[in-house]
Design a protein around this motif. Sequence first.
Motif, short mmCIF file in Angstrom:
data_model
loop_
_atom_site.label_atom_id
_atom_site.label_comp_id
_atom_site.label_asym_id
_atom_site.label_seq_id
_atom_site.Cartn_x
_atom_site.Cartn_y
_atom_site.Cartn_z
N GLY A 1 -3.97 5.69 10.30
CA GLY A 1 -4.40 4.63 9.41
C GLY A 1 -3.42 4.23 8.34
O GLY A 1 -3.78 3.51 7.40
N ASN B 1 -5.89 6.94 6.25
CA ASN B 1 -7.24 6.35 6.29
C ASN B 1 -7.68 6.29 7.75
O ASN B 1 -7.41 5.33 8.45
CB ASN B 1 -7.24 4.96 5.66
N ASP C 1 -0.43 2.09 6.65
CA ASP C 1 0.00 0.71 6.77
C ASP C 1 1.44 0.64 7.29
O ASP C 1 2.37 1.13 6.63
CB ASP C 1 -0.09 0.01 5.41
N ALA D 1 -10.39 5.77 9.10
CA ALA D 1 -11.33 4.70 9.44
C ALA D 1 -10.60 3.43 9.88
O ALA D 1 -11.20 2.56 10.51
CB ALA D 1 -12.24 4.41 8.26
N GLU D 2 -9.31 3.32 9.54
CA GLU D 2 -8.53 2.12 9.89
C GLU D 2 -7.38 2.45 10.83
O GLU D 2 -6.38 1.75 10.85
CB GLU D 2 -8.01 1.45 8.62
N ARG D 3 -7.51 3.48 11.63
CA ARG D 3 -6.42 3.89 12.52
C ARG D 3 -6.22 2.89 13.64
O ARG D 3 -7.17 2.33 14.19
CB ARG D 3 -6.69 5.28 13.10
N GLY E 1 -5.13 -7.77 6.28
CA GLY E 1 -5.07 -6.56 5.48
C GLY E 1 -3.88 -5.70 5.76
O GLY E 1 -3.38 -4.98 4.88
N HIS E 2 -3.41 -5.74 7.01
CA HIS E 2 -2.25 -4.94 7.44
C HIS E 2 -1.37 -5.84 8.30
O HIS E 2 -1.66 -6.04 9.48
CB HIS E 2 -2.71 -3.70 8.21
N LEU F 1 -5.20 -0.20 13.80
CA LEU F 1 -5.67 -1.57 13.67
C LEU F 1 -4.54 -2.54 14.04
O LEU F 1 -3.37 -2.30 13.73
CB LEU F 1 -6.12 -1.85 12.24
N GLN G 1 0.84 -1.19 0.00
CA GLN G 1 0.00 0.00 0.00
C GLN G 1 0.88 1.25 0.00
O GLN G 1 2.08 1.18 0.28
CB GLN G 1 -0.93 0.01 1.22
N GLN H 1 -1.43 -0.36 21.87
CA GLN H 1 -1.11 -0.73 20.48
C GLN H 1 0.39 -1.08 20.41
O GLN H 1 1.21 -0.29 19.93
CB GLN H 1 -1.44 0.42 19.52
N THR I 1 -1.69 -0.76 11.71
CA THR I 1 -1.70 0.60 11.19
C THR I 1 -1.32 1.58 12.29
O THR I 1 -1.32 1.24 13.47
CB THR I 1 -3.09 0.97 10.63
#
Length: 297
Positions: A82, A62, A84, A64-66, A73-74, A68, A56, A260, A78
Amino acid sequence: MMLTQEQPAIARATPRASAWKRRLWMIRQSPLTVVGGAIIVLMLLLMIFAPWLVPQDPNAINLAERLLPPGAGHWFGTDEVGRDLFSRVLIGSQQSVAAGLAVVLVAGISGSLLGCLSGVLGGHSDAFIMRLMDIMLSIPSLVLTMALAAALGPSLFNAMLAIAIVRIPFYVRLARGQTLIVKQHTFVEASRTFGASRWHLISWHILRNALPPLVVQASLDVGSAILMAATLGFIGLGAQQPTAEWGAMVAIGRNYVLDQWWYCTFPGAAILITAVGFNLFGDGIQDLLDPKAGGRN
């Protein structure tokens, strides 16, 4: 007559082949050296082909994907906006590994030439150069590096320049010591007697014979330079956002380390693995180039 002419070539080729076979045998007898070399090759390949390997855009935001966690997918999760992390760690190799190699290249070449020149000139010139190097060495390396980086301004290039300046005295002292040894040899005295210039003495005789310990020092310094660049990035004096650099990523990731964990774990692991790889390989090179180290591996 043909056999007589071929005999000297065979005689010259045999010792060279034997020396290379001995070196390869010593490498095979040292698993840690093989591991270090494999890590270096892997990191260099990642650095070169990173733009084609990233799944990516490393700078694509992004929200919406912070934050993660690692998943399909990642792979590395992330970050706080968000992006990658796997892509950013791959691209970060271009900054961190290249910074370490560039620092050692600049410091090694300039310091080696200055040290050889100091040893050849002698007298007041030698004293002035070495006293200047002593002043630089009297200041802790990290403190001097941070001061220079802060004075030059926060950027990866300025951080690399600051690290290179601080590493120069180590090569100067090593090259000067080797020069004082080599210049006493008969072939150097004979070359000086026949009117060879100082630059000829340095480039053709002294530097070539002083090269093995300088190569060892350079191979060991790459890992230290990568750690130093990451340190400057960690405190905000290195690469700036949105540049993907391992030290800067760890600096931001420490704010999320409790929940995280992946944020600072993966770039920190990249720094550790790369530094260890160069150190292991440097130790192996030292054993290969040291004639007294034949049995240590």
